[in-house]
Design a protein around this motif. Structure first.
Motif, PDB file in Angstrom:
ATOM      1  N   ASP A 169     -36.479 -35.591 -28.385  1.00 33.45           N
ATOM      2  CA  ASP A 169     -36.031 -34.256 -27.969  1.00 33.45           C
ATOM      3  C   ASP A 169     -35.571 -34.252 -26.517  1.00 33.45           C
ATOM      4  O   ASP A 169     -34.540 -33.661 -26.179  1.00 33.45           O
ATOM      5  CB  ASP A 169     -37.155 -33.230 -28.157  1.00 33.45           C
ATOM      6  CG  ASP A 169     -37.414 -32.910 -29.615  1.00 33.45           C
ATOM      7  OD1 ASP A 169     -36.543 -33.229 -30.454  1.00 33.45           O
ATOM      8  OD2 ASP A 169     -38.481 -32.357 -29.924  1.00 33.45           O
ATOM      9  N   VAL A 170     -36.332 -34.914 -25.650  1.00 36.41           N
ATOM     10  CA  VAL A 170     -35.969 -34.960 -24.224  1.00 36.41           C
ATOM     11  C   VAL A 170     -34.684 -35.754 -24.025  1.00 36.41           C
ATOM     12  O   VAL A 170     -33.798 -35.348 -23.265  1.00 36.41           O
ATOM     13  CB  VAL A 170     -37.122 -35.569 -23.396  1.00 36.41           C
ATOM     14  CG1 VAL A 170     -36.673 -35.817 -21.953  1.00 36.41           C
ATOM     15  CG2 VAL A 170     -38.333 -34.646 -23.414  1.00 36.41           C
ATOM     16  N   LEU A 171     -34.559 -36.875 -24.727  1.00 36.32           N
ATOM     17  CA  LEU A 171     -33.350 -37.686 -24.608  1.00 36.32           C
ATOM     18  C   LEU A 171     -32.114 -36.901 -25.060  1.00 36.32           C
ATOM     19  O   LEU A 171     -31.079 -36.906 -24.380  1.00 36.32           O
ATOM     20  CB  LEU A 171     -33.483 -38.961 -25.446  1.00 36.32           C
ATOM     21  CG  LEU A 171     -34.487 -40.015 -24.944  1.00 36.32           C
ATOM     22  CD1 LEU A 171     -34.569 -41.166 -25.934  1.00 36.32           C
ATOM     23  CD2 LEU A 171     -34.090 -40.523 -23.568  1.00 36.32           C
ATOM     24  N   ARG A 172     -32.222 -36.228 -26.184  1.00 35.33           N
ATOM     25  CA  ARG A 172     -31.075 -35.480 -26.699  1.00 35.33           C
ATOM     26  C   ARG A 172     -30.720 -34.311 -25.784  1.00 35.33           C
ATOM     27  O   ARG A 172     -29.540 -34.042 -25.545  1.00 35.33           O
ATOM     28  CB  ARG A 172     -31.377 -34.983 -28.112  1.00 35.33           C
ATOM     29  CG  ARG A 172     -31.460 -36.098 -29.142  1.00 35.33           C
ATOM     30  CD  ARG A 172     -31.402 -35.574 -30.547  1.00 35.33           C
ATOM     31  NE  ARG A 172     -31.359 -36.645 -31.522  1.00 35.33           N
ATOM     32  CZ  ARG A 172     -30.938 -36.517 -32.766  1.00 35.33           C
ATOM     33  NH1 ARG A 172     -30.518 -35.341 -33.187  1.00 35.33           N
ATOM     34  NH2 ARG A 172     -30.923 -37.530 -33.600  1.00 35.33           N
ATOM     35  N   ARG A 173     -31.728 -33.628 -25.280  1.00 33.71           N
ATOM     36  CA  ARG A 173     -31.458 -32.499 -24.383  1.00 33.71           C
ATOM     37  C   ARG A 173     -30.783 -32.984 -23.098  1.00 33.71           C
ATOM     38  O   ARG A 173     -29.868 -32.344 -22.577  1.00 33.71           O
ATOM     39  CB  ARG A 173     -32.762 -31.773 -24.069  1.00 33.71           C
ATOM     40  CG  ARG A 173     -32.566 -30.492 -23.270  1.00 33.71           C
ATOM     41  CD  ARG A 173     -33.801 -29.612 -23.298  1.00 33.71           C
ATOM     42  NE  ARG A 173     -34.970 -30.288 -22.746  1.00 33.71           N
ATOM     43  CZ  ARG A 173     -36.024 -30.672 -23.474  1.00 33.71           C
ATOM     44  NH1 ARG A 173     -36.016 -30.453 -24.787  1.00 33.71           N
ATOM     45  NH2 ARG A 173     -37.053 -31.262 -22.908  1.00 33.71           N
ATOM     46  N   THR A 174     -31.226 -34.121 -22.592  1.00 36.81           N
ATOM     47  CA  THR A 174     -30.633 -34.679 -21.378  1.00 36.81           C
ATOM     48  C   THR A 174     -29.173 -35.063 -21.610  1.00 36.81           C
ATOM     49  O   THR A 174     -28.296 -34.773 -20.785  1.00 36.81           O
ATOM     50  CB  THR A 174     -31.429 -35.915 -20.919  1.00 36.81           C
ATOM     51  OG1 THR A 174     -32.785 -35.522 -20.666  1.00 36.81           O
ATOM     52  CG2 THR A 174     -30.825 -36.512 -19.657  1.00 36.81           C
ATOM     53  N   LEU A 175     -28.900 -35.712 -22.728  1.00 43.04           N
ATOM     54  CA  LEU A 175     -27.531 -36.113 -23.048  1.00 43.04           C
ATOM     55  C   LEU A 175     -26.626 -34.905 -23.237  1.00 43.04           C
ATOM     56  O   LEU A 175     -25.490 -34.867 -22.739  1.00 43.04           O
ATOM     57  CB  LEU A 175     -27.522 -36.971 -24.316  1.00 43.04           C
ATOM     58  CG  LEU A 175     -28.150 -38.367 -24.191  1.00 43.04           C
ATOM     59  CD1 LEU A 175     -28.362 -38.970 -25.571  1.00 43.04           C
ATOM     60  CD2 LEU A 175     -27.265 -39.271 -23.336  1.00 43.04           C
TER      61      LEU A 175
END
Length: 452
Positions: free
Chosen positions: A124-130
């Motif tokens: 979730d954090v990776l996708r939100r950052t991207l």
């Protein structure tokens, strides 16, 4: 050496190639440049990217012939660097919905195109950052917080080198990521196909730039399921049902329903797409007191997330789908629709820019707003069993009903395609099952042939 002196030539067919290929040609600082690309559409896209870069004022490298942005993509060492450059190169000449699709697709695959490193943030954090801080133009990227900054550092360190993507196992992992939704459930075929197409195009672009020797997706045995895209005949209403639905819309709410009757009528009587109806202006209409009139469809107002639109608003004004930017589409309209539009203008007037369908604040009705009106109208106009059925389940189904009615009336396919804004090929593929009576006609012809 850098140069701003760039000239472009027409694409030409490569006559020496057995398989169809095309040569993109241009000149940088007096130095002739060219590249051969398989497929006319890919060649057109490549030339368009070059032209857009020149329009933005980028310098071109006289050795490679590439503009600054494409040179960055070519020199990218990791998938993350390449994907970021790809998004920013494609952004200027994409519609907002296409930008959103690209971001969603690349956000889905990037977390799996990494090496196994310690400290991996959650998906979730990776996708939100991207989504929020990477796959956007630089002027739209906000500064990430502590959590986002840590995730970005991890991605930069863990992202696979581009050459590693040539291994089929990485392409397969990416495709598997595209095949599921955020909740782990299988994605709909249409969703998977849309994301797969974006990823495939990005890899084709890497091949064009020499980052990859070949598209790794072509080597794995996993292809998108073919879709017929044919309209389900169960969604198509007959003229009586369509009129009852339009009447029912007028009963929804104090003003919203009555203000939307004419918009839905344009979808049914003129086969307009919702975004085309939303962009319709009074100056686009010829509405005589008697007889047939005409709508000239010139603009659309598709809805998208604000972060992807040029205007930074929910709606961008764009040209017509599958047509040149300044190309319009005249649609003759029957007297019944002429009367509905005349009554609508008399009752509600127009927005300052001439639009017929607008909110109290002068904006555009959102898809969720008019869909809610439509859902309520169905409960008034249809029997309980029909409400539970797919019959006219979406406002877009009014367009399907319109085209089906024209075909069933015997209007020639080229004329129907012109009015609906389709190619004849797409028209017959999409609406073939909605043409009533064709089976009986075919049976009679076969029977007559057998009796001879």
């Amino acid at each position: 050496m850098k140069s701003y002196d760039v000239k472009f030539w027409k694409i030409k067919r490569n006559a020496s190639s057995k398989q169809p290929s095309y040569v993109v040609r241009w000149v940088v600082g007096g130095e002739k440049q060219s590249t051969t690309i398989r497929g006319s559409e890919l060649a057109k896209n490549y030339l368009s990217d070059l032209r857009q870069a020149a329009k933005r004022g980028e310098w071109f490298d006289t050795v490679t012939g590439l503009p600054e942005s494409m040179l960055k993509a070519k020199n990218a060492r990791t998938w993350l660097e390449f994907a970021t450059a790809y998004v920013r190169i494609r952004w200027p000449h994409q519609a907002a919905t296409s930008r959103q699709a690209a971001t969603e697709s690349l956000t889905a695959v990037t977390p799996v195109l990494v090496t196994d490193r310690r400290g991996r943030p959650s998906v979730d954090v990776l996708r939100r950052t991207l989504r929020d801080h990477v796959f956007l133009p630089e002027d739209r990227c906000s500064e990430p917080g502590h959590e986002g900054a840590a995730a970005l550092r991890w991605l930069e360190e863990a992202s696979l080198p581009m050459r590693d993507l040539e291994e089929p196992r990485h392409a397969r992992a990416a495709v598997e990521a595209l095949a599921v939704l955020l909740d782990g459930k299988a994605a709909a075929t249409s969703t998977f196909r849309r994301k797969w197409a974006v990823f495939h195009h990005a890899l084709e672009y890497a091949v064009e730039l020499g980052e990859l020797a070949a598209n790794p997706l072509d080597r794995i045995k996993w292809k998108p399921t073919r879709q017929s895209n044919a309209v389900d005949r169960r969604v198509v209403v007959n003229p009586r049902q369509a009129r009852e639905l339009l009447t029912a819309v007028s009963y929804v709410g104090r003003t919203r329903g009555p203000m939307l009757v004419a918009m839905f009528a344009c979808m049914y009587f003129a086969a307009l797409r919702p975004a085309e109806a939303a962009g319709l202006r009074e100056q686009d209409c010829v509405l005589p007191e008697e007889g047939w009139g005409q709508i000239t469809v010139t603009k659309t107002r598709p809805q998208a997330n604000k972060r992807y639109t040029d205007s930074r608003r929910t709606f961008d004004e764009r040209g017509l789908k599958h047509r040149e930017e300044d190309e319009d589409r005249p649609v003759p309209i029957p007297p019944e629709l002429v009367a509905i539009l005349r009554a609508h203008i008399e009752a509600f007037g127009t927005a300052p820019d001439g639009r017929l369908f607008y909110t109290r604040g002068g904006g555009t009705f959102s898809g969720s707003a008019y869909a809610a009106v439509w859902r309520e109208a169905r409960t008034y106009a249809l029997l309980p069993a029909q409400v539970e059925s797919p019959l006219a389940g979406r406002p877009y189904d009014l367009r399907h009903a319109s085209v089906s009615t024209w075909l069933n009336a015997g209007v020639h396919a080229p004329e129907v395609a012109e009015r609906a804004g389709h190619s004849v090929e797409v028209l017959l593929r999409v609406y073939a099952k909605c043409i009533d009576g064709q089976r009986d006609v075919a049976n009679q012809r076969i029977e007559k042939a057998l009796s001879e």
